[in-house]
Design a protein around this motif. Structure first.
Motif, PDB file in Angstrom:
ATOM      1  N   ILE A   9      49.804  61.590  48.426  1.00 26.92           N
ATOM      2  CA  ILE A   9      48.953  61.545  49.617  1.00 26.92           C
ATOM      3  C   ILE A   9      49.288  62.753  50.468  1.00 26.92           C
ATOM      4  CG2 ILE A   9      48.354  60.203  51.677  1.00 26.92           C
ATOM      5  CD1 ILE A   9      49.499  57.740  50.070  1.00 26.92           C
ATOM      6  N   ASP A  10      48.275  63.452  50.970  1.00 30.13           N
ATOM      7  CA  ASP A  10      48.556  64.629  51.799  1.00 30.13           C
ATOM      8  C   ASP A  10      48.774  64.227  53.259  1.00 30.13           C
ATOM      9  OD1 ASP A  10      46.030  64.234  52.873  1.00 30.13           O
ATOM     10  OD2 ASP A  10      45.206  66.150  52.199  1.00 30.13           O
ATOM     11  N   ARG A  11      49.074  65.216  54.077  1.00 29.51           N
ATOM     12  CA  ARG A  11      49.479  64.960  55.463  1.00 29.51           C
ATOM     13  C   ARG A  11      48.409  64.250  56.273  1.00 29.51           C
ATOM     14  NH1 ARG A  11      50.669  70.313  54.159  1.00 29.51           N
ATOM     15  NH2 ARG A  11      52.897  70.803  53.928  1.00 29.51           N
ATOM     16  N   PRO A  43      45.145  56.146  52.392  1.00 29.20           N
ATOM     17  CA  PRO A  43      45.439  56.782  51.096  1.00 29.20           C
ATOM     18  C   PRO A  43      44.330  56.658  50.057  1.00 29.20           C
ATOM     19  CG  PRO A  43      46.606  54.705  51.281  1.00 29.20           C
ATOM     20  CD  PRO A  43      45.958  54.934  52.611  1.00 29.20           C
ATOM     21  N   ASN A  44      43.288  55.900  50.348  1.00 29.89           N
ATOM     22  CA  ASN A  44      42.226  55.664  49.362  1.00 29.89           C
ATOM     23  C   ASN A  44      41.209  56.810  49.374  1.00 29.89           C
ATOM     24  OD1 ASN A  44      40.849  54.099  47.357  1.00 29.89           O
ATOM     25  ND2 ASN A  44      39.393  53.440  48.933  1.00 29.89           N
ATOM     26  N   GLU A  62      30.844  54.993  43.852  1.00 32.78           N
ATOM     27  CA  GLU A  62      30.293  53.974  44.744  1.00 32.78           C
ATOM     28  C   GLU A  62      30.125  52.642  44.025  1.00 32.78           C
ATOM     29  OE1 GLU A  62      29.034  52.089  48.073  1.00 32.78           O
ATOM     30  OE2 GLU A  62      29.946  54.084  47.928  1.00 32.78           O
ATOM     31  N   THR A  63      29.786  52.694  42.741  1.00 36.01           N
ATOM     32  CA  THR A  63      29.555  51.467  41.980  1.00 36.01           C
ATOM     33  C   THR A  63      30.840  50.718  41.672  1.00 36.01           C
ATOM     34  OG1 THR A  63      27.609  52.487  40.949  1.00 36.01           O
ATOM     35  CG2 THR A  63      28.517  50.536  39.870  1.00 36.01           C
ATOM     36  N   PHE A  64      31.895  51.452  41.325  1.00 39.51           N
ATOM     37  CA  PHE A  64      33.088  50.798  40.793  1.00 39.51           C
ATOM     38  C   PHE A  64      34.345  50.893  41.664  1.00 39.51           C
ATOM     39  CE2 PHE A  64      30.592  51.972  36.958  1.00 39.51           C
ATOM     40  CZ  PHE A  64      30.362  50.697  36.472  1.00 39.51           C
ATOM     41  N   PHE A  65      34.480  51.943  42.472  1.00 43.05           N
ATOM     42  CA  PHE A  65      35.792  52.211  43.056  1.00 43.05           C
ATOM     43  C   PHE A  65      35.815  52.327  44.572  1.00 43.05           C
ATOM     44  CE2 PHE A  65      35.533  54.047  38.800  1.00 43.05           C
ATOM     45  CZ  PHE A  65      36.512  53.296  38.168  1.00 43.05           C
ATOM     46  N   LYS A  66      34.794  52.931  45.149  1.00 43.97           N
ATOM     47  CA  LYS A  66      34.714  53.124  46.596  1.00 43.97           C
ATOM     48  C   LYS A  66      35.940  53.872  47.146  1.00 43.97           C
ATOM     49  CE  LYS A  66      31.498  49.341  47.602  1.00 43.97           C
ATOM     50  NZ  LYS A  66      30.671  49.749  46.486  1.00 43.97           N
ATOM     51  N   ILE A  67      36.339  54.897  46.421  1.00 43.14           N
ATOM     52  CA  ILE A  67      37.338  55.833  46.921  1.00 43.14           C
ATOM     53  C   ILE A  67      36.633  56.809  47.861  1.00 43.14           C
ATOM     54  CG2 ILE A  67      38.941  57.688  46.251  1.00 43.14           C
ATOM     55  CD1 ILE A  67      39.223  56.265  43.530  1.00 43.14           C
ATOM     56  N   LYS A  68      37.263  57.199  48.935  1.00 43.99           N
ATOM     57  CA  LYS A  68      36.657  58.190  49.829  1.00 43.99           C
ATOM     58  C   LYS A  68      36.727  59.564  49.162  1.00 43.99           C
ATOM     59  CE  LYS A  68      36.602  60.082  54.487  1.00 43.99           C
ATOM     60  NZ  LYS A  68      37.272  60.141  55.814  1.00 43.99           N
ATOM     61  N   LEU A  69      35.562  60.097  48.819  1.00 46.17           N
ATOM     62  CA  LEU A  69      35.503  61.408  48.173  1.00 46.17           C
ATOM     63  C   LEU A  69      35.422  62.481  49.250  1.00 46.17           C
ATOM     64  CD1 LEU A  69      32.985  60.623  45.278  1.00 46.17           C
ATOM     65  CD2 LEU A  69      35.489  60.385  45.300  1.00 46.17           C
ATOM     66  N   GLU A  70      36.389  63.371  49.247  1.00 47.71           N
ATOM     67  CA  GLU A  70      36.479  64.425  50.266  1.00 47.71           C
ATOM     68  C   GLU A  70      36.082  65.760  49.631  1.00 47.71           C
ATOM     69  OE1 GLU A  70      37.544  64.088  53.459  1.00 47.71           O
ATOM     70  OE2 GLU A  70      39.072  62.520  53.584  1.00 47.71           O
ATOM     71  N   ASN A  82      44.753  65.869  45.168  1.00 49.07           N
ATOM     72  CA  ASN A  82      45.098  65.042  46.322  1.00 49.07           C
ATOM     73  C   ASN A  82      45.522  65.832  47.551  1.00 49.07           C
ATOM     74  OD1 ASN A  82      48.033  63.815  44.536  1.00 49.07           O
ATOM     75  ND2 ASN A  82      47.934  65.668  45.777  1.00 49.07           N
ATOM     76  N   GLY A  83      45.470  67.158  47.499  1.00 51.61           N
ATOM     77  CA  GLY A  83      45.885  67.970  48.643  1.00 51.61           C
ATOM     78  C   GLY A  83      47.372  68.249  48.615  1.00 51.61           C
ATOM     79  N   GLU A  84      47.771  69.201  49.406  1.00 54.31           N
ATOM     80  CA  GLU A  84      49.186  69.597  49.445  1.00 54.31           C
ATOM     81  C   GLU A  84      49.996  68.650  50.326  1.00 54.31           C
ATOM     82  OE1 GLU A  84      49.480  73.699  50.537  1.00 54.31           O
ATOM     83  OE2 GLU A  84      48.181  74.377  48.910  1.00 54.31           O
ATOM     84  N   HIS A  85      51.306  68.607  50.062  1.00 51.74           N
ATOM     85  CA  HIS A  85      52.242  67.801  50.840  1.00 51.74           C
ATOM     86  C   HIS A  85      53.545  68.576  50.951  1.00 51.74           C
ATOM     87  CE1 HIS A  85      53.631  66.947  46.771  1.00 51.74           C
ATOM     88  NE2 HIS A  85      52.443  66.422  46.494  1.00 51.74           N
ATOM     89  N   ALA A  86      54.522  68.006  51.636  1.00 56.41           N
ATOM     90  CA  ALA A  86      55.765  68.728  51.922  1.00 56.41           C
ATOM     91  C   ALA A  86      56.538  69.108  50.660  1.00 56.41           C
ATOM     92  CB  ALA A  86      56.655  67.889  52.845  1.00 56.41           C
ATOM     93  N   ASP A  87      56.299  68.409  49.549  1.00 63.35           N
ATOM     94  CA  ASP A  87      57.021  68.684  48.305  1.00 63.35           C
ATOM     95  C   ASP A  87      56.261  69.605  47.359  1.00 63.35           C
ATOM     96  OD1 ASP A  87      59.250  66.887  48.900  1.00 63.35           O
ATOM     97  OD2 ASP A  87      57.757  65.299  48.686  1.00 63.35           O
TER      98      ASP A  87
END
Length: 221
Positions: free
Chosen positions: A103-105, A111-112, A135-143, A176-181
């Motif tokens: 998960i990014d900052r 986290p979804n 939208e049909t199966f998962f409903k993850i927020k697509l960025e 998933n984007g960058e994070h501190a690691d």
């Protein structure tokens, strides 16, 4: 191998390499970058193969492509596109996975999500399919912020999908984007969000399944 259109190929890719070992001997574990992508790739390969053995395999072929030398200039994917196992003109799409386990900052409280890059650059139909499957199966927020033309990180050009896009092959880069690691020796397996990694992998699998089984191959705009 596809049951009806074996010469048409969906490529699902992820890169193996990370930054190696530091001068002081510390290991860059690369659990998210890109252990997350490589294990997602293997799980999907197992699922597709099980479906085939159960008599319900894909109509088009699916190539599970582990790449290397991504971190030193996308060399593995460049090599493949210059020496393809299947004709590039028969390659329907490339779904590329590069960091999907963290998960990014900006999403610590939500986290979804997953960033999609490139989905609408070459094929409006690919973008539409991706959105409908989610939208049909998962409903993850697509960025899509890293897909903007003015993205200062130039993310569209920074992972292996780009070498396919250069050949007019529609792509989606899952990130998933960058994070501190990010690019640190602290990118370790204990920090992976495994339920989230599984859900994102299911999204990629379902998208690939649709691409591999629909009647007509997706259109390139």
């Amino acid at each position: 191998e596809g049951s009806e259109k074996p010469n048409e190929v969906i490529i699902i890719s992820a890169h193996h390499d990370h930054e190696g070992i530091t001068e002081t001997g510390e290991i860059y574990n690369g659990a998210d970058d890109n252990g997350s992508g490589t294990v997602a790739l293997m799980e999907m390969a197992q699922a597709f193969k099980k479906a085939q053995l159960d008599g319900n395999g894909p109509k088009r072929s699916v190539l599970f492509l582990h790449l290397t030398a991504e971190e030193v200039g996308l060399q593995g994917s460049q090599y493949y596109t210059e020496n393809p196992s299947f004709l590039l003109k028969n390659t329907v799409a490339n779904l590329n996975i590069d960091m999907v386990g963290r998960i990014d900052r900006s999403h610590k409280d939500n986290p979804n999500y997953i960033y999609l890059i490139g989905s609408n650059r070459l094929s409006t139909e690919l973008h539409y399919i991706s959105e409908v499957v989610n939208e049909t199966f998962f409903k993850i927020k697509l960025e899509y912020k890293y897909n903007e033309e003015n993205d200062r990180n130039r993310s569209y050009y920074r992972s292996d999908h780009y070498n396919f896009a250069k050949h007019n092959i529609p792509v989606i880069f899952y990130f998933n984007g960058e994070h501190a690691d990010y690019h640190q020796t602290s990118d370790t397996p204990d920090k992976i969000n495994y339920p989230l990694l599984e859900k994102r992998t299911r999204l990629i699998f379902a998208t690939a399944w649709q691409l591999a089984n629909q009647e007509k191959r997706i259109l390139v705009d």
